[in-house]
Design a protein around this motif. Sequence first.
Motif, short mmCIF file in Angstrom:
data_model
loop_
_atom_site.label_atom_id
_atom_site.label_comp_id
_atom_site.label_asym_id
_atom_site.label_seq_id
_atom_site.Cartn_x
_atom_site.Cartn_y
_atom_site.Cartn_z
N LEU A 240 0.81 -1.22 0.00
CA LEU A 240 0.00 0.00 0.00
C LEU A 240 0.85 1.27 0.00
N GLY A 241 2.15 1.12 0.18
CA GLY A 241 3.03 2.28 0.16
C GLY A 241 2.75 3.27 1.27
N GLY A 242 2.27 2.76 2.44
CA GLY A 242 2.00 3.64 3.57
C GLY A 242 0.71 4.43 3.45
N ALA A 243 -0.16 4.04 2.51
CA ALA A 243 -1.40 4.80 2.28
C ALA A 243 -2.39 4.68 3.43
N SER A 244 -2.25 3.65 4.25
CA SER A 244 -3.17 3.45 5.38
C SER A 244 -2.40 3.56 6.70
N LYS A 245 -2.78 4.51 7.53
CA LYS A 245 -2.15 4.62 8.85
C LYS A 245 -2.51 3.43 9.73
N ALA A 246 -3.72 2.89 9.55
CA ALA A 246 -4.15 1.74 10.34
C ALA A 246 -3.27 0.54 10.05
N VAL A 247 -3.04 0.26 8.76
CA VAL A 247 -2.20 -0.88 8.39
C VAL A 247 -0.76 -0.66 8.84
N ALA A 248 -0.27 0.57 8.73
CA ALA A 248 1.08 0.88 9.19
C ALA A 248 1.20 0.63 10.69
N ARG A 249 0.14 0.94 11.44
CA ARG A 249 0.15 0.69 12.89
C ARG A 249 0.12 -0.81 13.18
N TRP A 250 -0.68 -1.57 12.41
CA TRP A 250 -0.71 -3.02 12.59
C TRP A 250 0.67 -3.63 12.34
N ALA A 251 1.36 -3.11 11.32
CA ALA A 251 2.67 -3.64 10.96
C ALA A 251 3.67 -3.49 12.11
N VAL A 252 3.48 -2.46 12.91
CA VAL A 252 4.37 -2.21 14.05
C VAL A 252 3.91 -2.96 15.29
N ASP A 253 2.60 -2.96 15.54
CA ASP A 253 2.06 -3.48 16.80
C ASP A 253 1.88 -4.99 16.84
N GLU A 254 1.48 -5.59 15.71
CA GLU A 254 1.14 -7.00 15.73
C GLU A 254 2.38 -7.89 15.89
N GLN A 255 2.28 -8.86 16.78
CA GLN A 255 3.37 -9.80 17.01
C GLN A 255 2.99 -11.16 16.44
N PRO A 256 3.77 -11.70 15.52
CA PRO A 256 3.41 -12.97 14.89
C PRO A 256 3.55 -14.15 15.84
N VAL A 257 2.78 -15.19 15.59
CA VAL A 257 2.90 -16.46 16.30
C VAL A 257 3.74 -17.38 15.42
N LEU A 258 4.85 -17.87 15.96
CA LEU A 258 5.76 -18.74 15.22
C LEU A 258 5.71 -20.16 15.76
N ALA A 259 6.09 -21.09 14.92
CA ALA A 259 6.11 -22.49 15.34
C ALA A 259 7.12 -23.25 14.51
N SER A 260 7.57 -24.37 15.05
CA SER A 260 8.40 -25.32 14.31
C SER A 260 7.61 -26.60 14.17
N ALA A 261 7.58 -27.15 12.94
CA ALA A 261 6.71 -28.30 12.66
C ALA A 261 7.53 -29.45 12.07
N LEU A 262 7.23 -30.64 12.54
CA LEU A 262 7.84 -31.87 12.02
C LEU A 262 6.73 -32.80 11.55
N ASP A 263 6.72 -33.10 10.25
CA ASP A 263 5.76 -34.03 9.67
C ASP A 263 6.48 -35.33 9.33
N LEU A 264 5.91 -36.44 9.75
CA LEU A 264 6.53 -37.74 9.54
C LEU A 264 5.55 -38.69 8.84
N ALA A 265 6.01 -39.28 7.74
CA ALA A 265 5.26 -40.35 7.10
C ALA A 265 5.80 -41.67 7.65
N ILE A 266 4.92 -42.43 8.31
CA ILE A 266 5.32 -43.65 9.01
C ILE A 266 4.68 -44.86 8.33
N SER A 267 5.49 -45.90 8.09
CA SER A 267 4.95 -47.11 7.47
C SER A 267 3.95 -47.79 8.39
N ALA A 268 4.20 -47.72 9.71
CA ALA A 268 3.27 -48.28 10.69
C ALA A 268 3.62 -47.70 12.06
#
Length: 213
Positions: free
Chosen positions: A78-106
């Motif tokens: 948006l090139g800074g066109a929205s002050k609301a979105v610019a504020r979200w970009a600063v204030d919001e904290q992402p939720v992170l995770a590490s994932a392990l997927d396993l294909a098991i024969s049995a």
Amino acid sequence: VAAALTGGVRYLDGGWQQLIDALEAVVVGAGVTVHAGSKADAVERTSDGLLVRGAAGDHAADAVVFAAGGPAAMDALLGGASKAVARWAVDEQPVLASALDLAISALPEPGNRLVLGLDEPIYLSVHTPSAALAPEGGDVVHLLWYGDTDDDPRAHLEALMDRAQPGWRDAVVAERYGRRLVVSHGRPRPGQGYAGRPVTAVPDLSGVYVAGD
């Protein structure tokens, strides 16, 4: 978690791609033109509405929905066109995770299909045979560690597998591991819950919406 334990979880045979394909069929049937693989470089407000600019060409629109990428990427487009979105970009904290997927024969221990951590942000879930995600007799095991840490959480995930499915390493057919994956671009705040999250419609830029998380 409470809803999953009381009402159960619905799984999709074959995974999520079929849902994406079905959604595409619906919108194409309604007359929508899909530009898959076309990168958007900017979204601009014009006198006639909105203009999505990209290397493949520009597209005029009455409304634009940002469905992925998070508030920082949205603010950049948006090139800074929205002050609301610019504020979200600063204030919001992402939720992170590490994932392990396993294909098991049995599964070594077929009865141990769900483990939820109480003292650690970790869980194990076997989605088969509730969904057809593996060949007959096989299983797919998902393990997740929530949060970010300097140490690689994979050791914690494998230790949980050792406890729930001892001997699992001899049955691994394929595996996939991802670290610091973005689960959500904003987390609920104490005392506010989901009410503290950004709203769907961008309040200071009409016709612009944010979807997803």
